[in-house]
Design a protein around this motif. Structure first.
Motif, short mmCIF file in Angstrom:
data_model
loop_
_atom_site.label_atom_id
_atom_site.label_comp_id
_atom_site.label_asym_id
_atom_site.label_seq_id
_atom_site.Cartn_x
_atom_site.Cartn_y
_atom_site.Cartn_z
N ALA A 201 0.82 -1.22 0.00
CA ALA A 201 0.00 0.00 0.00
C ALA A 201 0.85 1.26 0.00
O ALA A 201 0.40 2.32 -0.48
CB ALA A 201 -0.93 -0.01 1.21
N LEU A 202 2.07 1.19 0.51
CA LEU A 202 2.95 2.38 0.54
C LEU A 202 3.31 2.87 -0.86
O LEU A 202 3.74 4.02 -1.01
CB LEU A 202 4.22 2.07 1.33
N ALA A 203 3.14 2.02 -1.85
CA ALA A 203 3.44 2.44 -3.22
C ALA A 203 2.53 3.58 -3.67
O ALA A 203 2.86 4.30 -4.63
CB ALA A 203 3.30 1.25 -4.17
N VAL A 204 1.41 3.78 -2.97
CA VAL A 204 0.47 4.83 -3.37
C VAL A 204 0.95 6.21 -2.92
O VAL A 204 0.47 7.23 -3.44
CB VAL A 204 -0.93 4.54 -2.79
N VAL A 205 1.87 6.27 -1.97
CA VAL A 205 2.29 7.56 -1.41
C VAL A 205 2.90 8.48 -2.47
O VAL A 205 2.44 9.62 -2.64
CB VAL A 205 3.25 7.35 -0.22
N PRO A 206 3.94 8.07 -3.20
CA PRO A 206 4.49 8.99 -4.21
C PRO A 206 3.49 9.31 -5.32
O PRO A 206 3.49 10.45 -5.83
CB PRO A 206 5.71 8.23 -4.75
N LEU A 207 2.64 8.36 -5.67
CA LEU A 207 1.64 8.64 -6.70
C LEU A 207 0.67 9.72 -6.24
O LEU A 207 0.31 10.62 -7.01
CB LEU A 207 0.89 7.36 -7.05
N GLY A 208 0.23 9.62 -4.99
CA GLY A 208 -0.69 10.62 -4.46
C GLY A 208 -0.06 11.99 -4.36
O GLY A 208 -0.70 13.02 -4.65
N ILE A 209 1.22 12.04 -3.98
CA ILE A 209 1.91 13.33 -3.87
C ILE A 209 2.06 13.99 -5.23
O ILE A 209 1.80 15.19 -5.39
CB ILE A 209 3.29 13.12 -3.21
N ILE A 210 2.44 13.21 -6.22
CA ILE A 210 2.61 13.78 -7.57
C ILE A 210 1.28 14.28 -8.12
O ILE A 210 1.20 15.38 -8.70
CB ILE A 210 3.23 12.71 -8.50
N ALA A 211 0.21 13.49 -7.94
CA ALA A 211 -1.10 13.92 -8.44
C ALA A 211 -1.56 15.20 -7.75
O ALA A 211 -2.11 16.11 -8.39
CB ALA A 211 -2.12 12.80 -8.23
N TRP A 212 -1.34 15.28 -6.43
CA TRP A 212 -1.73 16.48 -5.68
C TRP A 212 -0.95 17.70 -6.18
O TRP A 212 -1.52 18.79 -6.35
CB TRP A 212 -1.47 16.24 -4.20
N MET A 213 0.35 17.53 -6.41
CA MET A 213 1.19 18.66 -6.83
C MET A 213 0.80 19.14 -8.22
O MET A 213 0.89 20.34 -8.53
CB MET A 213 2.66 18.26 -6.78
N LEU A 214 0.38 18.23 -9.09
CA LEU A 214 -0.06 18.64 -10.43
C LEU A 214 -1.30 19.52 -10.35
O LEU A 214 -1.41 20.53 -11.07
CB LEU A 214 -0.34 17.40 -11.29
N LEU A 215 -2.23 19.16 -9.46
CA LEU A 215 -3.42 20.00 -9.30
C LEU A 215 -3.08 21.29 -8.56
O LEU A 215 -3.67 22.35 -8.84
CB LEU A 215 -4.50 19.23 -8.54
N TRP A 216 -2.15 21.21 -7.61
CA TRP A 216 -1.74 22.42 -6.88
C TRP A 216 -1.12 23.44 -7.83
O TRP A 216 -1.28 24.65 -7.65
CB TRP A 216 -0.73 22.00 -5.80
N LYS A 217 -0.44 22.94 -8.83
CA LYS A 217 0.22 23.82 -9.80
C LYS A 217 -0.79 24.69 -10.53
O LYS A 217 -0.47 25.84 -10.90
CB LYS A 217 0.99 22.95 -10.81
N VAL A 218 -2.01 24.19 -10.72
CA VAL A 218 -3.04 24.98 -11.39
C VAL A 218 -4.06 25.52 -10.38
O VAL A 218 -5.19 25.84 -10.74
CB VAL A 218 -3.76 24.13 -12.46
N ASN A 219 -3.62 25.63 -9.11
CA ASN A 219 -4.42 26.22 -8.04
C ASN A 219 -5.74 25.47 -7.80
O ASN A 219 -6.81 26.09 -7.64
CB ASN A 219 -4.72 27.69 -8.34
N VAL A 220 -5.67 24.16 -7.79
CA VAL A 220 -6.85 23.34 -7.55
C VAL A 220 -6.57 22.41 -6.37
O VAL A 220 -5.52 21.76 -6.32
CB VAL A 220 -7.23 22.51 -8.80
N ILE A 221 -7.52 22.37 -5.43
CA ILE A 221 -7.47 21.41 -4.33
C ILE A 221 -8.72 20.56 -4.44
O ILE A 221 -9.84 21.08 -4.35
CB ILE A 221 -7.41 22.11 -2.96
N ALA A 222 -8.57 19.26 -4.65
CA ALA A 222 -9.71 18.40 -4.92
C ALA A 222 -9.68 17.17 -4.02
O ALA A 222 -8.62 16.63 -3.70
CB ALA A 222 -9.74 17.98 -6.39
N SER A 223 -10.89 16.76 -3.63
CA SER A 223 -11.00 15.56 -2.79
C SER A 223 -10.77 14.28 -3.57
O SER A 223 -10.57 13.22 -2.99
CB SER A 223 -12.39 15.51 -2.14
#
Length: 205
Positions: free
Chosen positions: A69-91
């Protein structure tokens, strides 16, 4: 003296208790919780059973499942940062993290999932959300420096800039407090339904 007179003078045998249909054999080794005194060892066993922590399902390898399950950590961080880059915070990010972490955990345990495993998934989801938010703030520091995030992936300069702002910029916390609360809210909403379903599915374990 007649036979009846002689019989009346003799002591009559008492009723045999075995003929009383209401008489029951005592039951040994069976006690209800109300009949066990507090000092009795069985009372301590009942108390320990009442407060026993959830145990893994037999055959469930919690460590192996958590490692998968720890394999999801870097994937979640990268996905969050991509949305953060365009000023989006999504559930949707934390929802996806919780769902994927659950799938990877079950894969690692070969189809086994207990309540212990559900809490492991919840912890991994929470850690991913926190690290993802920190990654978003780091991305802002990289933008201030005017360089590519890939070029600064292993450079300590963005972290130095963050540390300086934490130490000397009183507006730093006010700037990110709203984003942090919103990120926390969306993170809770994103993983709530997945984790509720997992806990409900493992309520007997």
């Amino acid at each position: 003296m007649t036979e009846n007179t002689a019989a009346s003078g003799l002591p009559q045998p008492e009723d045999d208790p075995r003929e009383n249909t209401s008489w029951e054999q005592p039951q040994y080794g069976i006690r209800s919780s109300a009949e066990v005194p507090a000092w009795h060892p069985e009372a301590n066993e009942q108390q320990r059973a009442a407060v026993a922590p959830p145990q893994p399902v037999p055959g469930e390898d919690v460590e192996r499942g958590a490692l998968f399950a720890l394999a999801v950590v870097p994937l979640g961080i990268i996905a969050w940062m991509l949305l953060w880059k365009v000023n989006v915070i999504a559930s949707i990010i934390t929802f996806g993290v919780a769902t994927l972490a659950a799938r990877l955990y079950v894969t690692g345990t070969r189809g086994r999932l207990s309540r212990t495993g559900a809490w492991v998934i919840a912890g991994i989801t929470a850690v991913t959300a926190i690290l993802a938010f920190i990654g978003g703030v780091w991305l802002d520091a990289v933008d201030v420096l005017g360089v590519s995030p890939l070029a600064m992936a292993f450079d300590p300069e963005p972290w130095t800039l963050l540390a300086d702002n934490l130490a000397m910029n009183p507006d730093f916390f006010r700037t990110y407090s709203g984003d942090f609360l919103m990120a926390l809210l969306f993170a809770a909403l994103g993983c709530f339904f997945t984790l509720r379903r997992l806990l409900a599915a493992t309520k007997d374990h």
